[in-house]
Design an enzyme around this catalytic site. Structure first.
Site, PDB file in Angstrom:
ATOM      1  N   GLU A  84       0.840  -1.214   0.000  1.00  0.00           N
ATOM      2  CA  GLU A  84       0.000   0.000   0.000  1.00  0.00           C
ATOM      3  C   GLU A  84       0.871   1.259   0.000  1.00  0.00           C
ATOM      4  O   GLU A  84       1.708   1.463   0.882  1.00  0.00           O
ATOM      5  CB  GLU A  84      -0.934  -0.020   1.216  1.00  0.00           C
ATOM      6  CG  GLU A  84      -2.004   1.063   1.140  1.00  0.00           C
ATOM      7  CD  GLU A  84      -3.023   0.975   2.278  1.00  0.00           C
ATOM      8  OE1 GLU A  84      -3.321  -0.154   2.734  1.00  0.00           O
ATOM      9  OE2 GLU A  84      -3.505   2.037   2.695  1.00  0.00           O
ATOM     10  N   LYS A 279      -7.732  -1.338  11.181  1.00  0.00           N
ATOM     11  CA  LYS A 279      -7.072  -1.739   9.926  1.00  0.00           C
ATOM     12  C   LYS A 279      -5.856  -0.840   9.686  1.00  0.00           C
ATOM     13  O   LYS A 279      -4.789  -1.293   9.264  1.00  0.00           O
ATOM     14  CB  LYS A 279      -8.075  -1.643   8.764  1.00  0.00           C
ATOM     15  CG  LYS A 279      -7.546  -2.159   7.443  1.00  0.00           C
ATOM     16  CD  LYS A 279      -6.793  -1.120   6.635  1.00  0.00           C
ATOM     17  CE  LYS A 279      -6.320  -1.677   5.306  1.00  0.00           C
ATOM     18  NZ  LYS A 279      -5.406  -0.804   4.607  1.00  0.00           N
ATOM     19  N   ASP A 295       4.312 -14.430  11.561  1.00  0.00           N
ATOM     20  CA  ASP A 295       3.034 -14.930  11.060  1.00  0.00           C
ATOM     21  C   ASP A 295       1.953 -13.850  11.238  1.00  0.00           C
ATOM     22  O   ASP A 295       1.371 -13.705  12.313  1.00  0.00           O
ATOM     23  CB  ASP A 295       2.693 -16.202  11.859  1.00  0.00           C
ATOM     24  CG  ASP A 295       1.407 -16.857  11.411  1.00  0.00           C
ATOM     25  OD1 ASP A 295       0.606 -16.216  10.723  1.00  0.00           O
ATOM     26  OD2 ASP A 295       1.200 -18.029  11.773  1.00  0.00           O
ATOM     27  N   HIS A 392      -2.856  10.260   0.527  1.00  0.00           N
ATOM     28  CA  HIS A 392      -2.996   8.910  -0.009  1.00  0.00           C
ATOM     29  C   HIS A 392      -2.873   8.920  -1.536  1.00  0.00           C
ATOM     30  O   HIS A 392      -2.134   8.138  -2.123  1.00  0.00           O
ATOM     31  CB  HIS A 392      -4.365   8.367   0.410  1.00  0.00           C
ATOM     32  CG  HIS A 392      -4.520   6.909   0.159  1.00  0.00           C
ATOM     33  ND1 HIS A 392      -3.965   5.960   0.972  1.00  0.00           N
ATOM     34  CD2 HIS A 392      -5.148   6.238  -0.841  1.00  0.00           C
ATOM     35  CE1 HIS A 392      -4.247   4.766   0.501  1.00  0.00           C
ATOM     36  NE2 HIS A 392      -4.960   4.903  -0.605  1.00  0.00           N
TER      37      HIS A 392
HETATM   38  C1  MEV Z   1      -5.999   2.894   4.939  1.00  0.00           C
HETATM   39  O1  MEV Z   1      -5.207   1.784   4.593  1.00  0.00           O
HETATM   40  C2  MEV Z   1      -6.090   3.018   6.445  1.00  0.00           C
HETATM   41  C3  MEV Z   1      -7.025   4.116   6.960  1.00  0.00           C
HETATM   42  O2  MEV Z   1      -8.334   3.947   6.421  1.00  0.00           O
HETATM   43  C4  MEV Z   1      -7.042   4.012   8.459  1.00  0.00           C
HETATM   44  C5  MEV Z   1      -8.034   4.914   9.128  1.00  0.00           C
HETATM   45  O3  MEV Z   1      -9.068   5.274   8.531  1.00  0.00           O
HETATM   46  O4  MEV Z   1      -7.786   5.234  10.306  1.00  0.00           O
HETATM   47  C6  MEV Z   1      -6.543   5.471   6.508  1.00  0.00           C
END
Ligand code: MEV
Length: 444
Positions: A84, A279, A295, A392
């Protein structure tokens, strides 16, 4: 298509042939692709071929580093393996930011691994089983002495054994639960080998247990397996600084902290947000786990179970302000090893350990928790200030341009063009076509 028999016994070349001839539109091109991802060094390629079964090629992921992490007063450079675009940049940004504000503090809170012999016992009174176990408990330790000798030398081994009555979940269901200290190894093989041995001791000892009625002298072993849920293998990472030193992106420190804490609160109370929030934390955690040859599936499964341990899925990180001081912290279960598995085999994994100063498992747990917290900080910082897409998409721009097959020169011009603009896929295509002076034929 026919079922293929004895596939694993074919040579690598024969497997490639079978694959491309059965599944690829252009077998020649596909074979070239598979071969082009092979390593030139036959020794390294053989290692990869033998990590798993049916290897037909390799699968590359970028290996990046985020420098300037100050952790417990020491400067570290963290290795991350991830696809990513924005993850490494976000880690590096958070590292630099907190390096100027005292750095990260991290410490291991507990390091207990756990495993079970799941079994059925049809006796009437669970107390009889408990009494049998207490009388014979020592035999489980002595029967496994040779298996635990090395681990004991390193300061680990079996911490405790107990019987758990699970008949409220299922009639006649019990567990022999072991807790273990696996020192610097993740410990899966150690624990599973012990559990299989325990099951034999259990069957043997119960069959001759005179203190039990004849009809109670047997168990049916369901399975022996470690649990990847390790809520007592916990590490904490934290950053803190005066609220005033958090002024940024046109907001005062106080405003930023208010927005930040609100964002954390949403993740604490609302599972839809909590999953995305966590995430983002896993972006950091998984990348270090992958880079260091651990792992990530085990850690993922455990972390999410931990996030819902109180009956509702919630945020793994928390923040508060006390006496003008902002604190932001995470407590996560991270079961990893710095010995065993592929840690001493995979050349890039060995390299990752080297740049981390060949940490022990505790130190690696600390680095991983810090990477998760750093990632979370960068994500929340963007979300409550500029919005996530600005950074991003800027990082994703090169992926878009590569997909358009832009030349180096075109890339340079387009990156410069977007320096003060928001990147979108359509805007990138538009400027690309303008610079090239023709419509793109690449299917985007
Ligand atoms: C993207 O990989 C992760 C995010 O969505 C985490 C978040 O929203 O806190 C940017």
């Amino acid at each position: 298509m026919e079922i293929v028999k004895g596939f694993s016994k074919l040579s690598k070349e024969a497997k490639q042939e079978w694959l491309i001839n059965n599944y690829c539109a252009n077998p020649e091109k596909s074979l070239e692709l598979l071969k082009s991802y092979n390593h030139d060094d036959a020794r390294i390629q053989k290692l990869h071929d033998e990590f798993i079964e049916n290897t037909v090629s390799n699968y590359f992921l970028p290996f990046g580093v985020a420098p300037n992490f100050v952790i417990n007063g020491k400067i570290k450079c963290i290795p991350l393996a991830i696809e990513e675009s924005s993850v490494v940049a976000a880690a590096a940004k958070a590292a630099g930011f907190w390096a100027e504000r005292g750095g990260f503090k991290a410490n291991v809170l507990s390091k207990e691994k756990i495993g079970h012999v799941h079994f059925v016992w049809r006796g009437k009174n669970p107390d009889d089983l408990f009494a049998f176990f207490e009388k014979n408990k020592q035999k489980f330790f002595s029967a496994t002495e040779s298996l635990t000798a090395n681990m004991r030398k390193r300061g680990g081994g079996i911490m405790d054994l107990r019987i758990k009555d699970k008949t409220d979940l299922e009639p006649n269901f019990y567990q022999l639960e072991g807790t273990f200290n696996t020192v610097d190894s993740m410990g899966a093989n150690f624990i599973n080998s012990l559990l299989e041995e325990f099951s034999k001791v259990l069957e043997q000892e119960i069959s001759t247990a005179e203190e039990l009625e004849q009809e109670d002298r047997s168990v049916e072993i369901i399975m022996c397996i470690l649990s990847n849920f390790t809520p007592n293998c916990l590490v904490r990472a934290e950053v803190s600084c005066p609220v005033d030193s958090l002024a940024m992106e046109g907001v005062t420190g106080e405003e930023f902290v208010q927005k930040f804490i609100n964002a954390i609160k949403v993740a604490e109370i609302e599972p839809y947000r909590a999953v995305t929030h966590n995430k983002g934390i896993m972006n950091g955690i998984d990348s270090v786990i992958l880079a260091t040859g651990n792992d990530f599936r085990a850690v993922e499964a455990c972390v999410h179970a931990y996030a819902s341990k109180d009956g509702k899925y919630t945020s793994l990180s928390h923040a508060n302000v006390k006496d003008g001081n902002f604190s932001f912290w995470i407590e996560v279960p991270i079961s990893v090893g710095t010995v065993g598995g592929i840690t001493k085999l995979h050349p890039m994994v060995k390299f990752a350990h080297e740049i981390l100063g060949n940490p022990n498992a505790d130190e690696l747990m600390e680095v991983i928790a810090v990477a998760g917290l750093a990632q979370n900080f960068s994500a929340i910082r963007s979300l409550v200030t500029t919005g996530i897409q600005k950074g991003h998409m800027k990082m994703h721009l090169l992926n878009i341009l590569n997909q358009l097959e832009a030349t180096s020169d075109e890339k340079k011009q387009i990156v410069a063009y977007f320096k003060d603009k928001i990147v979108s896929h359509s805007a990138a295509v538009e400027i690309f076509e303008k610079i090239r002076g023709q419509k793109t034929s690449v299917n985007n």
